[in-house]
Design an enzyme around this catalytic site. Structure first.
Site, PDB file in Angstrom:
ATOM      1  N   LYS A   1     -22.000  13.616  21.827  1.00 23.90           N
ATOM      2  CA  LYS A   1     -22.327  14.060  19.943  1.00 23.90           C
ATOM      3  C   LYS A   1     -20.372  14.811  20.561  1.00 23.90           C
ATOM      4  O   LYS A   1     -20.321  15.815  21.715  1.00 23.90           O
ATOM      5  CB  LYS A   1     -22.954  15.934  20.695  1.00 23.90           C
ATOM      6  CG  LYS A   1     -22.708  17.234  19.409  1.00 23.90           C
ATOM      7  CD  LYS A   1     -24.125  17.962  19.471  1.00 23.90           C
ATOM      8  CE  LYS A   1     -23.617  19.517  18.683  1.00 23.90           C
ATOM      9  NZ  LYS A   1     -24.760  20.098  18.879  1.00 23.90           N
TER      10      LYS A   1
ATOM     11  N   LYS B   1     -23.689  12.502  17.415  1.00 18.02           N
ATOM     12  CA  LYS B   1     -23.586  13.895  16.254  1.00 18.02           C
ATOM     13  C   LYS B   1     -21.894  14.486  15.909  1.00 18.02           C
ATOM     14  O   LYS B   1     -21.771  14.895  17.080  1.00 18.02           O
ATOM     15  CB  LYS B   1     -24.940  14.883  16.773  1.00 18.02           C
ATOM     16  CG  LYS B   1     -24.898  15.591  15.958  1.00 18.02           C
ATOM     17  CD  LYS B   1     -25.993  16.657  16.480  1.00 18.02           C
ATOM     18  CE  LYS B   1     -25.499  18.087  15.908  1.00 18.02           C
ATOM     19  NZ  LYS B   1     -27.246  18.771  16.809  1.00 18.02           N
TER      20      LYS B   1
ATOM     21  N   ASP C   1     -29.812  19.664  23.271  1.00 23.53           N
ATOM     22  CA  ASP C   1     -28.250  19.540  23.341  1.00 23.53           C
ATOM     23  C   ASP C   1     -27.602  19.866  23.930  1.00 23.53           C
ATOM     24  O   ASP C   1     -27.401  21.755  24.317  1.00 23.53           O
ATOM     25  CB  ASP C   1     -27.476  20.220  21.784  1.00 23.53           C
ATOM     26  CG  ASP C   1     -27.819  19.611  21.041  1.00 23.53           C
ATOM     27  OD1 ASP C   1     -29.643  18.945  20.367  1.00 23.53           O
ATOM     28  OD2 ASP C   1     -27.473  18.833  19.557  1.00 23.53           O
TER      29      ASP C   1
END
Length: 332
Positions: free
Chosen positions: A232, A268, A168
């Site tokens: 995300k 996400k 991430d």
């Protein structure tokens, strides 16, 4: 939302080296071409976007469909601990909870992943060994992203070498807001290359710092053009994190990107999603915007920790007819 299990996700066509699919390689050929493309995207109708997000959030999900949605949401949680006080014991406990969220009920699905700092990846891998739970690691000078590229790539290499299944990364919001899109694009492609074939890449925009919906749309396309496997919303470390509106906008972006390129990208939302009611609203957004192809934890995740406890309590209430209260679940 269908109560039948979604089919197994199909692999997307691989983008060319450097991130951009062949059909859009011309728009990333130069800084000026990238800028023209991103600023040529349609402007976002903020009122219409927010009204649609609110409207979809009023959908009522009952009985069998609700039970299915709760289990689906549990299977999509990236159980996260990203604190300076993290210890190996805390990470092992979190890994055990991800593998078996409800020790009293073996029918409860496992979470999708455990998300930790790079130095805790090896500990997390041991904790989830033999399960379907992935280990994700934040990298690239999380959460601010203010570090030289060499430092960011070293962060990624450490996590991947320790066994991270997913990385991430955070974008350089300062560069993005200054209009230096090429710098952001090049950093994402460098991180993607460093991930190799062993780790999927989630690109975090920190939507609360991007100020406008137009910027969120541009960041979404920039991340996908650079090779993101997931886009995300947030780090969870700022005041405004995932919202139905910004998640809806990102879902529209991945839908349009697949229609244009054939490449499927996950989404996400992270931060601020705490209740089962919230999670189900987001699943409705997914179902109504991109469809069942994304109703699988390979393509949609929740970045949350407290959410899992509420999902477990609501699941137990559906099964027994009574609400057990917070003592039913562990305190993370």
């Amino acid at each position: 939302m269908s109560s039948t299990a979604p089919t197994s996700p199909q692999p997307s066509p691989a983008p060319e080296r450097g991130g951009a699919p062949a059909s859009l390689s011309d728009v990333t050929a130069s800084d000026s071409a990238l800028r023209r493309f991103l600023h040529g995207l349609p402007g976002v109708d903020a009122v219409g976007l927010e009204a649609r997000a609110v409207s979809l959030g009023t959908r009522s999900i009952k009985t069998t469909a609700k039970a299915y949605a709760i289990d689906l949401a549990i299977s999509m949680v990236d159980l996260t601990t990203l604190e300076g006080a993290d210890t190996p014991g805390k990470v092992r406990a979190l890994g055990a909870k991800a593998v078996r969220p409800d020790p009293s009920d073996r029918t409860a699905p496992a979470a999708a992943a455990v998300c930790v700092y790079p130095d805790m990846v090896a500990t997390a891998k041991e904790a989830v060994a033999g399960s379907t739970v992935k280990v994700a690691s934040v990298a690239t000078a999380f959460p601010a992203g203010r570090a030289p590229l060499a430092v960011k790539l070293a962060d990624v290499r450490e996590a991947v070498a320790a066994g991270a299944d997913e990385i991430d990364m955070v974008i350089d919001r300062g560069a993005f807001l200054a209009g230096n899109y090429r710098k952001v694009f090049d950093e994402i492609t460098a991180v993607k290359e460093t991930c190799g074939t062993s780790a999927r890449l989630k690109v975090i925009f920190e939507t609360g710092e991007l100020s406008t919906y137009d910027n969120i749309r541009r960041a979404s396309w920039l991340g996908m053009l650079a090779g993101a496997d997931f886009i995300k919303t947030s780090t969870g470390k700022v005041a405004v994190n995932a919202t139905p509106a910004n998640t809806l906008l990102m879902l529209e972006a991945v839908r349009d990107f697949r229609a244009q390129t054939g490449v499927q990208v996950g989404v996400k939302p992270a931060g601020g999603i705490r209740t089962t009611k919230d999670a189900i609203k987001f699943l409705v957004l997914v179902n109504e915007t991109v469809g069942e192809d994304w109703l699988d934890n390979h393509w949609f995740r929740f970045g949350a920790s407290s959410l899992l406890n509420d999902l477990l309590m609501q699941r137990q209430k559906l099964a027994t007819g009574r609400y057990s209260g917070p003592d039913y679940v562990t305190v993370d």
